[in-house]
Write an enzyme that holds these catalytic residues in place. Sequence first.
Site, PDB file in Angstrom:
ATOM      1  N   GLU A   1       0.825  -1.221   0.000  1.00  0.00           N
ATOM      2  CA  GLU A   1       0.000   0.000   0.000  1.00  0.00           C
ATOM      3  C   GLU A   1       0.858   1.269   0.000  1.00  0.00           C
ATOM      4  OE1 GLU A   1      -2.825  -0.082   3.203  1.00  0.00           O
ATOM      5  OE2 GLU A   1      -3.893  -1.799   2.369  1.00  0.00           O
TER       6      GLU A   1
ATOM      7  N   GLU B   1      -4.483  -8.785   0.974  1.00  0.00           N
ATOM      8  CA  GLU B   1      -5.169  -8.556   2.244  1.00  0.00           C
ATOM      9  C   GLU B   1      -6.659  -8.587   1.983  1.00  0.00           C
ATOM     10  OE1 GLU B   1      -4.021  -5.165   4.786  1.00  0.00           O
ATOM     11  OE2 GLU B   1      -1.964  -5.458   4.057  1.00  0.00           O
TER      12      GLU B   1
HETATM   13  C1  GAL Z   1      -4.072  -2.377   5.558  1.00  0.00           C
HETATM   14  C2  GAL Z   1      -2.583  -2.405   5.839  1.00  0.00           C
HETATM   15  C3  GAL Z   1      -2.249  -3.293   7.002  1.00  0.00           C
HETATM   16  C4  GAL Z   1      -3.160  -2.988   8.141  1.00  0.00           C
HETATM   17  C5  GAL Z   1      -4.568  -3.263   7.692  1.00  0.00           C
HETATM   18  C6  GAL Z   1      -5.581  -3.136   8.819  1.00  0.00           C
HETATM   19  O1  GAL Z   1      -4.426  -1.236   4.898  1.00  0.00           O
HETATM   20  O2  GAL Z   1      -1.872  -2.834   4.733  1.00  0.00           O
HETATM   21  O3  GAL Z   1      -0.919  -3.080   7.393  1.00  0.00           O
HETATM   22  O4  GAL Z   1      -2.972  -1.680   8.503  1.00  0.00           O
HETATM   23  O5  GAL Z   1      -4.867  -2.356   6.675  1.00  0.00           O
HETATM   24  O6  GAL Z   1      -5.688  -1.872   9.322  1.00  0.00           O
END
Ligand code: GAL
Length: 922
Positions: A511, A604
């Site tokens: 990200e 994710e």
């Molecule tokens: C994503 C990020 C993770 C964690 C997750 C939950 O955007 O890549 O590191 O922050 O959200 O908040």
Amino acid sequence: MRGIIRIMQFQTLLVASVFSILLQSRCITAAESLRERISINNDWRFTRDDPVAGTMDSATDRLTDNLDYPLNPGRGGRGGRGATTVPTVDPTSGIAAYILPTGNDFIADPAKRYARPVGNFGENVPYVSPTFNDADWRKVDLPHDFAIEGPFSTSSGGGMGRLPSAGVAWYRKHLAIPASDAGKQIYLDIDGSMSYTTVWCNGQIIGGWPYGYASWRVDLTPYLKFGGENVLAIRLNNPPNSSRWYPGGGIYRNVWLVKTAPVRVGHWGTYLTTRQVSSSSATIDLEVMIDNNSENNATIGVTNQIYALDAEGRKTGDAVASVEPVEAAVAAGASATVKGSVVIANPRLWGPPPNQRPNRYVAVTTVSHQGKLTDCYETPFGIRDVRFDPDWGIYVNGERIYLKGVNMHHDLGALGAAFNYRAAQRQLEMLREMGCNAIRTSHNPPAPELLELTDRMGFLVMDEAFDVWVRQKTPLDYHLVFPNWHEQDLRALVRRDRNHPSVIMWSFGNEVGEQYTGEEGAALAKRLHDIVHEEDPTRPTTTAMNWAKPNMPLPEVPDVISLNYQGEGIRDDPAYSGLRGIRTSPLYPAFHEEFPDKVILSSENAAALSTRGAYLFPVIDGISAPVKDGLGGDPKNQYVSAYELYTAEFGSSVDKVFASLDKHPYVAGGFVWSGWDYLGEPTPYYLSRSSYFGIIDLAGFKKDRFYLYQSRWRPDFPMAHILPHWTWPERLGQITPVHVFTSGDEAELFLNGKSLGRKKKIFDTPGQAMNGEPAYRIRWGDVIYEPGELKVVAYKDGKEWATDIVRTAGNASQMDLKPDRATISADSRDLSFVTLTVQDSNGIMVPRANNLIRFSVSGPGEIVATDNGDATDFNIFSSHDRKAFNGLAMVIIKAKRGQTGPIVITAESDSLPAVTCTVLTR
Ligand code: GAL
């Protein structure tokens, strides 16, 4: 190596001399003693902060040298859209000038390597002096995380975990180096130190490394006293506001002394790849980089033999193959790479369970010089064929392996960031029990031993380098050193990890703010992609994107498209309307269309939230909703409902993610955010200490979500799981929804023997748009609470498949103590995780018990930490007193070093009889 290394590729001669044939047997004792890798984790001295003013330069009353790596904090916010801060100070001034040369081996262009300045730096600081008396400093063993000692602070935001991880720490170690080591090369290998670390040896600055997650080496040889005592002094300075999660602080991974002959295999100097892999044959290609640290040009002989390893990693039997011995010339002070190949018949392939086995081999490399064996080096590896298919996903040895993965941060809960093999193994074992087969090392290089575990256990790994590039997420994060260190950090990661069969792809970012900078960001991505492929052309690259769209330049760069949350859509459901922030409709189809040749996966997904055992009412009728006060969220206690339907504002429930993945079968699967709860980032209640994202809580207790994943990821494992618990005296006569997770396809629920109906896994809540669609849980939404017994009988294909029962608990009247392992080794590192359950007189867990428990041990053991998984508990982890949380508490035990016998663990609590259990140490 001393000075600047020139990597020179010499013509290699394929000469099978009589001598090298002699060396084709295994490493012999003489050679093994030439290369030693000695753990120096024990008996360090430790203190916080620099020496106080007045102890140094009497004229200025200050530290004469500024020991801090030059950083230039800038402005900007998360996501980096508005901000970029490139350090404007000269990174080659001050202490940086002595640290940058440490990374020279990982800078490809010789012209860009750093010359080491003459002189010393920090020599006036008393702590670096070999004569400084450190007897008053605390004795510690490594791996050590000073921050986990606490206390928790309530003043700042919870992102970094509320623990005192920022600031300066010093470590000193006295080392006897025998006179017989004279003539050897001696290195200090640090697997990870958080962060901006500098090493002095006998008062002389040696080098260091800024990135806290990197593994690195310094050469101590020129500064050592052979036949005498030597003193290492190590300083680190961990900046505040440098991370989005808990970084830990200190030398938190293993530390080694490596002794070699001057002519030997270089640092991470072997590279093995496999091709034309089948069950009848495989070709192994091997490269060995040889360093010649001697004064003379050398002609060296290199042999390589392959042995099978057993499940414990021990060599078995005779060599199964030998690479043709090679001779090569290596100039004094230079390096050369030799190459070879060998075909193995009937290889035992490495592959993920349950259908395959993670078989491994080891390549034993010998180096000889002037008729003498000078090195023997072992490289464990696996033979496997990994294929990426844009329409079908990932194949390992021909079997399609759907990624059932989780993201894991590096902390180990109550143990902090200090790496512990058993704790990491336990995490993986529980994930395996759930059916998980893949790990993303979010968002940094893992401890080397984690990859040894994933190799052994057969997990697939996305090995990730960075969370930021030049555009910051927090003011003092890695972006400050990215310009001068990204190449070294990335090459070091790939070189360190590229022989691990479990690593199937490299991620060079998560990200990153460069998603927002068009061609400029893509050019930087291309640079990182190229670095990775120079070091390892065999595995694909990726970078996780939560914002970049198919028509933008960034996604063109990586080999694999990795989407964070965008695949299933962000804030696109009615339940999420009215929220501010990115809104994205599901993007799997658009990416698939734009990049028909690239595999797509979900790096994710979910970002679902819950507090173990905390069920809140009412319960939404839909399948996914953001946590709101009173609907999924209890702001007073800072709990999130364990009905497992609620998410971060940008997230999607498990059910919604499953539905989306099922709609897009070309997606290779993905990685859940997150496998375990972790310290820091306590969305949605930033006053807490630890996250709510985990499928498993911080103490290692399973949330209900565990069973939802298990029901999908282990379809052949008969299981059913009821939620919520059934002890609700205050809900008599009220609607109390019951949900069931099962690997069956149908289930019947009984309350006190009366059927509440048999239902299929089909959504059937009145008034909902998705009625009639496949569901991932079975719901009885209008159950009226009465105490007693809830029982579910699950069916698969019409046949009884699994059952689960929950019963109403009476008052707390006893406790139960259960170790996860009843025998541990007496090495002071092995652990037993002992679960305490508060029960009623029938042995039923009292589901909201919060009794204060006092733990103690007698015998040759110690309490390392206690926890309960409650994200709001600010009692420090080293405390022996811990309140149970929703019926459970955890005490973690280790043996005193070298002492064996029974360790008796006792738990006491007012009004409950004390209870004990025994763990044996061997
Ligand atoms: C994503 C990020 C993770 C964690 C997750 C939950 O955007 O890549 O590191 O922050 O959200 O908040």
